[in-house]
Design an enzyme around this catalytic site. Sequence first.
Site, PDB file in Angstrom:
ATOM      1  N   GLU A 137       0.851  -1.206   0.000  1.00 23.61           N
ATOM      2  CA  GLU A 137       0.000   0.000   0.000  1.00 23.61           C
ATOM      3  C   GLU A 137       0.880   1.247   0.000  1.00 23.61           C
ATOM      4  OE1 GLU A 137      -3.376   0.035   2.582  1.00 23.61           O
ATOM      5  OE2 GLU A 137      -3.793  -2.082   2.258  1.00 23.61           O
ATOM      6  N   HIS A 253      -9.186  10.105   2.181  1.00 26.88           N
ATOM      7  CA  HIS A 253      -8.695   9.013   1.344  1.00 26.88           C
ATOM      8  C   HIS A 253      -8.832   9.434  -0.113  1.00 26.88           C
ATOM      9  CE1 HIS A 253      -8.026   5.097  -0.377  1.00 26.88           C
ATOM     10  NE2 HIS A 253      -7.784   4.596   0.823  1.00 26.88           N
ATOM     11  N   ARG A 299      -0.809   9.227   1.257  1.00 33.49           N
ATOM     12  CA  ARG A 299      -2.167   9.672   0.914  1.00 33.49           C
ATOM     13  C   ARG A 299      -2.296  11.183   0.809  1.00 33.49           C
ATOM     14  NH1 ARG A 299      -5.812   5.492   4.527  1.00 33.49           N
ATOM     15  NH2 ARG A 299      -5.200   3.732   3.255  1.00 33.49           N
ATOM     16  N   HIS A 360     -11.838  10.061   5.966  1.00 29.62           N
ATOM     17  CA  HIS A 360     -11.631   8.608   6.109  1.00 29.62           C
ATOM     18  C   HIS A 360     -11.141   8.212   7.491  1.00 29.62           C
ATOM     19  CE1 HIS A 360     -10.775   4.583   4.697  1.00 29.62           C
ATOM     20  NE2 HIS A 360      -9.515   4.683   5.097  1.00 29.62           N
ATOM     21  N   ARG A 395      -1.648   9.534   8.471  1.00 27.78           N
ATOM     22  CA  ARG A 395      -1.573   8.117   8.862  1.00 27.78           C
ATOM     23  C   ARG A 395      -1.055   7.255   7.714  1.00 27.78           C
ATOM     24  NH1 ARG A 395      -5.479   3.480   8.598  1.00 27.78           N
ATOM     25  NH2 ARG A 395      -6.572   4.722   7.048  1.00 27.78           N
TER      26      ARG A 395
HETATM   27  C1  FAD Z   1     -14.165   1.947   4.390  1.00 24.79           C
HETATM   28  C2  FAD Z   1     -12.991   1.913   5.340  1.00 24.79           C
HETATM   29  C3  FAD Z   1     -11.938   1.036   5.086  1.00 24.79           C
HETATM   30  C4  FAD Z   1     -10.855   0.995   5.956  1.00 24.79           C
HETATM   31  N1  FAD Z   1      -9.854   0.095   5.704  1.00 24.79           N
HETATM   32  C5  FAD Z   1      -8.832   0.003   6.585  1.00 24.79           C
HETATM   33  C6  FAD Z   1      -7.810  -0.985   6.403  1.00 24.79           C
HETATM   34  O1  FAD Z   1      -7.838  -1.763   5.456  1.00 24.79           O
HETATM   35  N2  FAD Z   1      -6.821  -1.037   7.320  1.00 24.79           N
HETATM   36  C7  FAD Z   1      -6.752  -0.203   8.400  1.00 24.79           C
HETATM   37  O2  FAD Z   1      -5.819  -0.308   9.199  1.00 24.79           O
HETATM   38  N3  FAD Z   1      -7.722   0.727   8.603  1.00 24.79           N
HETATM   39  C8  FAD Z   1      -8.751   0.840   7.740  1.00 24.79           C
HETATM   40  N4  FAD Z   1      -9.723   1.767   7.957  1.00 24.79           N
HETATM   41  C9  FAD Z   1      -9.720   2.516   9.225  1.00 24.79           C
HETATM   42  C10 FAD Z   1     -10.132   1.557  10.347  1.00 24.79           C
HETATM   43  O3  FAD Z   1     -11.152   0.709   9.867  1.00 24.79           O
HETATM   44  C11 FAD Z   1     -10.637   2.298  11.588  1.00 24.79           C
HETATM   45  O4  FAD Z   1      -9.729   3.291  11.955  1.00 24.79           O
HETATM   46  C12 FAD Z   1     -10.794   1.316  12.747  1.00 24.79           C
HETATM   47  O5  FAD Z   1     -11.598   0.235  12.353  1.00 24.79           O
HETATM   48  C13 FAD Z   1     -11.413   2.009  13.947  1.00 24.79           C
HETATM   49  O6  FAD Z   1     -11.661   1.037  14.918  1.00 24.79           O
HETATM   50  P1  FAD Z   1     -12.252   1.460  16.324  1.00 24.79           P
HETATM   51  O7  FAD Z   1     -12.354   0.215  17.128  1.00 24.79           O
HETATM   52  O8  FAD Z   1     -11.474   2.579  16.862  1.00 24.79           O
HETATM   53  O9  FAD Z   1     -13.708   2.045  15.978  1.00 24.79           O
HETATM   54  P2  FAD Z   1     -14.948   1.456  15.177  1.00 24.79           P
HETATM   55  O10 FAD Z   1     -14.646   0.224  14.451  1.00 24.79           O
HETATM   56  O11 FAD Z   1     -15.525   2.571  14.386  1.00 24.79           O
HETATM   57  O12 FAD Z   1     -15.980   1.128  16.320  1.00 24.79           O
HETATM   58  C14 FAD Z   1     -16.571   2.171  17.067  1.00 24.79           C
HETATM   59  C15 FAD Z   1     -17.578   1.581  18.022  1.00 24.79           C
HETATM   60  O13 FAD Z   1     -17.997   2.587  18.940  1.00 24.79           O
HETATM   61  C16 FAD Z   1     -19.396   2.547  19.070  1.00 24.79           C
HETATM   62  N5  FAD Z   1     -19.873   3.862  19.473  1.00 24.79           N
HETATM   63  C17 FAD Z   1     -19.605   5.074  18.917  1.00 24.79           C
HETATM   64  N6  FAD Z   1     -20.250   6.038  19.585  1.00 24.79           N
HETATM   65  C18 FAD Z   1     -20.947   5.437  20.571  1.00 24.79           C
HETATM   66  C19 FAD Z   1     -21.837   5.891  21.578  1.00 24.79           C
HETATM   67  N7  FAD Z   1     -22.176   7.180  21.700  1.00 24.79           N
HETATM   68  N8  FAD Z   1     -22.390   4.984  22.407  1.00 24.79           N
HETATM   69  C20 FAD Z   1     -22.096   3.658  22.291  1.00 24.79           C
HETATM   70  N9  FAD Z   1     -21.268   3.169  21.349  1.00 24.79           N
HETATM   71  C21 FAD Z   1     -20.712   4.050  20.512  1.00 24.79           C
HETATM   72  C22 FAD Z   1     -19.888   2.116  17.686  1.00 24.79           C
HETATM   73  O14 FAD Z   1     -21.198   1.603  17.786  1.00 24.79           O
HETATM   74  C23 FAD Z   1     -18.847   1.051  17.363  1.00 24.79           C
HETATM   75  O15 FAD Z   1     -19.197  -0.159  17.980  1.00 24.79           O
HETATM   76  C24 FAD Z   1     -10.809   1.848   7.087  1.00 24.79           C
HETATM   77  C25 FAD Z   1     -11.841   2.736   7.323  1.00 24.79           C
HETATM   78  C26 FAD Z   1     -12.920   2.777   6.461  1.00 24.79           C
HETATM   79  C27 FAD Z   1     -14.030   3.745   6.715  1.00 24.79           C
END
Ligand code: FAD
Length: 563
Positions: A137, A253, A299, A360, A395
């Site tokens: 990547e 992105h 990026r 993103h 990032r």
């Molecule tokens: C389309 C896409 C593709 C991506 N691809 C990649 C990749 O290939 N590799 C990579 O490293 N990163 C990638 N990323 C970035 C990565 O996916 C995210 O940064 C990462 O998944 C975030 O994980 P997290 O656990 O912090 O939050 P999330 O996975 O967003 O989870 C957040 C959680 O918090 C909960 N929540 C939020 N607010 C509240 C509230 N008020 N009350 C209760 N619950 C709440 C939500 O319900 C959810 O369960 C991608 C992002 C996107 C959008």
Amino acid sequence: MMRPARSTAGAQNVAPLISRRGAELRYSSYDVLVVGGGIAGLTAAVGAAHRWNVGLVTKGTLDQTTTFLAQGGIAAALSPHDSPELHLKDTLEAGVGLCEEEAVRVLVEEGPARIRELEQLGTKFDRQGGKLILGREGAHSMARVVHAGGDATGSVVASALAQVLTSGGRVELHENEFVLDLLMDSGRCVGAVSLGEEGELTVSLARAVVLACGGAGQVFAHTTNPLVATGDGHAMAYRAGAVMRDMEFMQFHPTAFYGTENPTLLLTEALRGEGAFLRDDAGERFMMRSHPRAELAPRDVVVRHMRRVFDRDKTDHVWLDARHLESRFLRERFPTVHVGLQKRGFDLCTQLIPVAPASHYFIGGALTDTWGRTTIPGLFACGETASAGIHGANRLASNSLLEGLVFGERTVRELDRYLAVADPAVRKVRLDLADERREGNDAAAVAESRRTVGQVMMHMCGIVRTREDMEKTRTTLEALQASLAAPGLSVAELELFNLLTVARHIVATASVREESRGVHLRSDFPERDDARWRRHSLAQRDAATGELVVESSTVVESSAGEG
Ligand SMILES: Cc1cc2nc3c(=O)[nH]c(=O)nc-3n(C[C@H](O)[C@H](O)[C@H](O)COP(=O)(O)OP(=O)(O)OC[C@H]3O[C@@H](n4cnc5c(N)ncnc54)[C@H](O)[C@@H]3O)c2cc1C
């Protein structure tokens, strides 16, 4: 801390956000309350449940997370030709001088072990001849990205973690439960208040709270982030008094499907890693002349060059070209993208695909150390809600799933230490809930206001920023906030207030940073200015006045990134 820059950006309309409004009150109690069921929250909850009584609350279901949408994969030095040192170097370079080297070192050194543990938990990463397939990547000096189900990495990983969580029966899981705010007692975080599907309020007392609420891509109109990414964790941490870091840095992105859908479809960077090109309207590969790595430049660099093409050609999108790659390979390696495009009337194998930048990944977050500790005792943060300092000003691709894994696990280790000596759970807490019955705001006005925030942020404080535009944005956001009544007990309203809070933080911190660096591009300050700005921005709510105060930290000394 040196304080060379300080600005106040008007009082935030934050407290009390919650109106009890006659709702039924319920109580629960945990050692650890985890808010969020993405990769960071699941990792923290599964790990903490070995020793502690854990509750996990998520505002949607476990498949409605950003994690679930992740496509490209997870970066880690797993190849015999690779090393954590090389991964560190690439991350620092991509971060343009603002990474915290100690945190990056933790990320790259502990990453490989976390990937192996994921495999032991049942995640099936793609392999060929028994060996992990490693993808390439942007801004990585070599292929080091493991993936699963082709481009379905996030859903495969999240499903494996969710399976462990639900089958173990050790974590009390509450889906569709919206956390409104944190509970504080004498400066310590002691739990949270949430809103259930039936409109009931639950007061969850906990000895420690882990915020893992993901990002805030929904602040901008064109985004790859799911509808739930409304910066709730950021807004809650801020209201509780936590120091927020680098809120001006939202990564766009380069290759999101061009259109008006919310969210829009991401066309993973791994496509360019496998050889797809970017072309302008005349068919020219404009990145060839722009950067030695061409389409695989960092990026922020690709987005800047796309902007130049937009200005030059008076357009707002360019084209992703994968037509020269083998069709069968494309269908098998990128099933999510292939099917997603088919649904939108495009064929990845035979057609040029229109793409434009979309918000993103939110680099800004609650300041943490490398153990997930925020500036508030009892409050921990990991994943996209946190700012552990690993992304700097831009990032590196596929470092964020890794961030959730590594810092989610370290938060567990820190919880073990903290809970061994921390005070017992509070038995009583003073609830700062408003007593009046609130009518709240009309649903149509709330939806319209959310659209306005997205549009104004996208066009006036998005990829390119100027003082003048940001001043107009600030005025628009303030007027919008002033036009709204205090929120009632509705998720849509509470999300809108959180979006407004985060949007105002982005504008305030972006206005202060008078330079261009990484994902922060100012046309009125087009150069990077290390002398003044090799610093983080810090934003905090002044407890006495309720005002947002923006300062900058001491110079970042250790990060060697030259961008
Ligand atoms: C389309 C896409 C593709 C991506 N691809 C990649 C990749 O290939 N590799 C990579 O490293 N990163 C990638 N990323 C970035 C990565 O996916 C995210 O940064 C990462 O998944 C975030 O994980 P997290 O656990 O912090 O939050 P999330 O996975 O967003 O989870 C957040 C959680 O918090 C909960 N929540 C939020 N607010 C509240 C509230 N008020 N009350 C209760 N619950 C709440 C939500 O319900 C959810 O369960 C991608 C992002 C996107 C959008």
